[in-house]
Design a protein around this motif. Structure first.
Motif: not given
Length: 112
Positions: A5, A7-8, A10, A79, A83, A86, A99, A103
């Motif tokens: 994903s 998120d993974e 990221w 990706w 990112c 982002k 952020e 994490l």
């Protein structure tokens, strides 16, 4: 490395950008790329030449000489681009530190 994903990915991406100066160089590169993209729309398509040159140039400089790792763009271009935007947005709004805390720890350098 395979990621299931965004998120993974990221979390991995943030590990590759552990130093604040690396993130600042990325910010400058992304801002420059956006500037030249807008110039290409407003003035001449020739400005498009500078979009990847500045966007990747500043970022890759930071990876090779500051972070001393391989840019994630080489293995995961789409990706990495998502990112990067982002991270740019988080820095622009002043939420990057939050952020990093979210994490759970300060990202650390991950070497291949």
């Amino acid at each position: 490395m395979n990621f299931r994903s965004l998120d993974e990915f990221w979390v991995f991406y943030m590990n590759q950008h552990s130093k604040p100066s690396t993130r600042r160089w990325h910010f400058i590169g992304t801002l420059s790329a956006i500037f030249f993209f807008l110039c290409s729309l407003l003035f001449s398509w020739w400005f498009l030449f500078f979009v990847p040159l500045t966007g990747y140039g500043f970022a890759w400089y930071s990876h090779f000489f500051i972070e001393e790792n391989v840019p994630a763009t080489f293995a995961h271009p789409f990706w990495s681009l998502l990112c990067d935007f982002k991270m740019f947005g988080l820095m622009l709004t002043g939420n990057m530190d939050r952020e990093i805390k979210r994490l759970g720890k300060r990202p650390v350098l991950q070497i291949f």
